[in-house]
Motif scaffolding. Structure first.
Motif, PDB file in Angstrom:
ATOM      1  N   MET A   1       0.829  -1.201   0.000  1.00  0.00           N
ATOM      2  CA  MET A   1       0.000   0.000   0.000  1.00  0.00           C
ATOM      3  C   MET A   1       0.869   1.258   0.000  1.00  0.00           C
ATOM      4  O   MET A   1       0.576   2.225  -0.700  1.00  0.00           O
ATOM      5  N   ARG A   2       1.959   1.234   0.789  1.00  0.00           N
ATOM      6  CA  ARG A   2       2.835   2.401   0.845  1.00  0.00           C
ATOM      7  C   ARG A   2       3.466   2.681  -0.517  1.00  0.00           C
ATOM      8  O   ARG A   2       3.577   3.833  -0.934  1.00  0.00           O
ATOM      9  N   LEU A   3       3.857   1.596  -1.223  1.00  0.00           N
ATOM     10  CA  LEU A   3       4.455   1.761  -2.551  1.00  0.00           C
ATOM     11  C   LEU A   3       3.455   2.374  -3.518  1.00  0.00           C
ATOM     12  O   LEU A   3       3.807   3.247  -4.320  1.00  0.00           O
ATOM     13  N   ARG A   4       2.219   1.944  -3.434  1.00  0.00           N
ATOM     14  CA  ARG A   4       1.184   2.498  -4.314  1.00  0.00           C
ATOM     15  C   ARG A   4       0.986   3.989  -4.062  1.00  0.00           C
ATOM     16  O   ARG A   4       0.800   4.767  -4.999  1.00  0.00           O
ATOM     17  N   ILE A   5       1.013   4.366  -2.803  1.00  0.00           N
ATOM     18  CA  ILE A   5       0.849   5.789  -2.465  1.00  0.00           C
ATOM     19  C   ILE A   5       2.018   6.604  -3.026  1.00  0.00           C
ATOM     20  O   ILE A   5       1.823   7.693  -3.571  1.00  0.00           O
ATOM     21  N   ILE A   6       3.230   6.058  -2.900  1.00  0.00           N
ATOM     22  CA  ILE A   6       4.410   6.746  -3.432  1.00  0.00           C
ATOM     23  C   ILE A   6       4.309   6.882  -4.947  1.00  0.00           C
ATOM     24  O   ILE A   6       4.578   7.954  -5.507  1.00  0.00           O
ATOM     25  N   MET A   7       3.900   5.795  -5.620  1.00  0.00           N
ATOM     26  CA  MET A   7       3.776   5.831  -7.080  1.00  0.00           C
ATOM     27  C   MET A   7       2.705   6.838  -7.510  1.00  0.00           C
ATOM     28  O   MET A   7       2.890   7.584  -8.471  1.00  0.00           O
ATOM     29  N   LEU A   8       1.591   6.851  -6.780  1.00  0.00           N
ATOM     30  CA  LEU A   8       0.522   7.819  -7.090  1.00  0.00           C
ATOM     31  C   LEU A   8       1.025   9.236  -6.887  1.00  0.00           C
ATOM     32  O   LEU A   8       0.734  10.138  -7.696  1.00  0.00           O
ATOM     33  N   GLY A   9       1.806   9.436  -5.826  1.00  0.00           N
ATOM     34  CA  GLY A   9       2.372  10.757  -5.578  1.00  0.00           C
ATOM     35  C   GLY A   9       3.300  11.198  -6.691  1.00  0.00           C
ATOM     36  O   GLY A   9       3.280  12.369  -7.102  1.00  0.00           O
ATOM     37  N   LEU A  10       4.112  10.276  -7.204  1.00  0.00           N
ATOM     38  CA  LEU A  10       5.014  10.600  -8.308  1.00  0.00           C
ATOM     39  C   LEU A  10       4.235  10.937  -9.575  1.00  0.00           C
ATOM     40  O   LEU A  10       4.612  11.851 -10.320  1.00  0.00           O
ATOM     41  N   VAL A  11       3.168  10.194  -9.817  1.00  0.00           N
ATOM     42  CA  VAL A  11       2.336  10.470 -10.999  1.00  0.00           C
ATOM     43  C   VAL A  11       1.730  11.867 -10.911  1.00  0.00           C
ATOM     44  O   VAL A  11       1.744  12.641 -11.881  1.00  0.00           O
ATOM     45  N   VAL A  12       1.197  12.201  -9.734  1.00  0.00           N
ATOM     46  CA  VAL A  12       0.586  13.518  -9.548  1.00  0.00           C
ATOM     47  C   VAL A  12       1.629  14.616  -9.682  1.00  0.00           C
ATOM     48  O   VAL A  12       1.410  15.631 -10.365  1.00  0.00           O
ATOM     49  N   LEU A  13       2.783  14.427  -9.044  1.00  0.00           N
ATOM     50  CA  LEU A  13       3.849  15.426  -9.115  1.00  0.00           C
ATOM     51  C   LEU A  13       4.294  15.651 -10.552  1.00  0.00           C
ATOM     52  O   LEU A  13       4.427  16.797 -11.007  1.00  0.00           O
ATOM     53  N   LEU A  14       4.513  14.558 -11.277  1.00  0.00           N
ATOM     54  CA  LEU A  14       4.957  14.679 -12.662  1.00  0.00           C
ATOM     55  C   LEU A  14       3.890  15.340 -13.518  1.00  0.00           C
ATOM     56  O   LEU A  14       4.191  16.215 -14.345  1.00  0.00           O
TER      57      LEU A  14
END
Length: 246
Positions: A1-14
């Motif tokens: 779950m933590r990895l998914r949140i990080i990946m979602l954060g990177l997608v939003v940031l990018l």
């Protein structure tokens, strides 16, 4: 779950950065000198990113089709003798550095995306070929025999049994090829291809660290997202094939 949140954060940031890069001017301004622009605007960053990804996708797709085709051909009884030749073809991209391939391709194909696409294609052959070869050759003979005994033709056995079982391993090679192509594509800007390398090269030529960081940051985030995306697909394919996740 933590990895998914990080990946979602990177997608939003990018996504936010590519859509509204000027909103990040204050963040990059301390990295500039003599009043230089903090954000690269000569070509929209979103446009460069899309062109960059298109080159990577096209070259990886072409390398995948050719590599899997060679692996299938050389794992058939009639093609075993051609394995050294197929391996030599797959090794071409590793023999010559991408810069050398660009230098040789420009006089023939001119400046632009063409030479870059060729370099990425050649560089991506070996990882996919070797993993496809491994995936197809490690299938147990009993599995092939059972498929044949059930009445499958050689083509049906390949499509319904061998390739699905080998697919998780093949995907690991495609992932490696795609990530390599993503980073290597940046040199395409040296021959006028529209890639994120344009931002990095411009920053190096003008001494603008902000530009260098912007180009490198986008490439790095894309590499992480592509790698993690492929890992998720590999895990799903492994479960379907009854393999332990890689």
């Amino acid at each position: 779950m933590r990895l998914r949140i990080i990946m979602l954060g990177l997608v939003v940031l990018l996504g936010v950065f590519l859509a509204q890069p000027l909103a990040f001017s204050g963040l990059f301004a301390p990295l500039t000198r003599n009043g230089a622009a903090p954000i690269y605007t000569q070509t929209p960053l979103l446009t460069l990113t899309l062109h960059h990804l298109a080159l990577v996708a096209a070259s990886t797709l072409a390398a995948t089709l050719v590599s899997i085709g060679l692996a299938i051909a050389t794992t058939r009884a009639s093609g075993l003798a051609f394995l050294p030749l197929a391996r030599a073809i797959a090794n071409i991209g590793q023999t010559f550095p991408p810069v050398a391939v660009l230098a040789l391709a420009v006089p023939i194909f001119g400046f632009g995306s063409g030479p870059t696409l060729i370099a990425l294609f050649l560089y991506g052959l070996l990882p996919i070929f070797e993993t496809a070869l491994t995936g197809l050759t490690e299938i147990a003979p009993e599995t092939r025999s059972a498929a044949t005994a059930s009445g499958m033709t050689a083509w049906q056995r390949l499509v319904k049994v061998e390739l699905p079982l080998a697919w998780p391993v093949i995907l690991s090679g495609i992932r490696l090829s795609a990530v390599i192509a993503l980073s290597t594509a940046t040199i395409g800007s040296t021959v006028a291809a529209a890639t994120l390398g344009e931002v990095i090269i411009s920053g190096l030529l003008t001494g603008n660290t902000a530009f260098v960081l912007q180009g490198a940051m986008v490439v790095a985030i894309l590499a992480i997202l592509i790698n993690e995306g492929f890992l998720a697909i590999e895990a799903h394919a492994a479960r379907r094939a009854g393999r332990p996740p890689g």
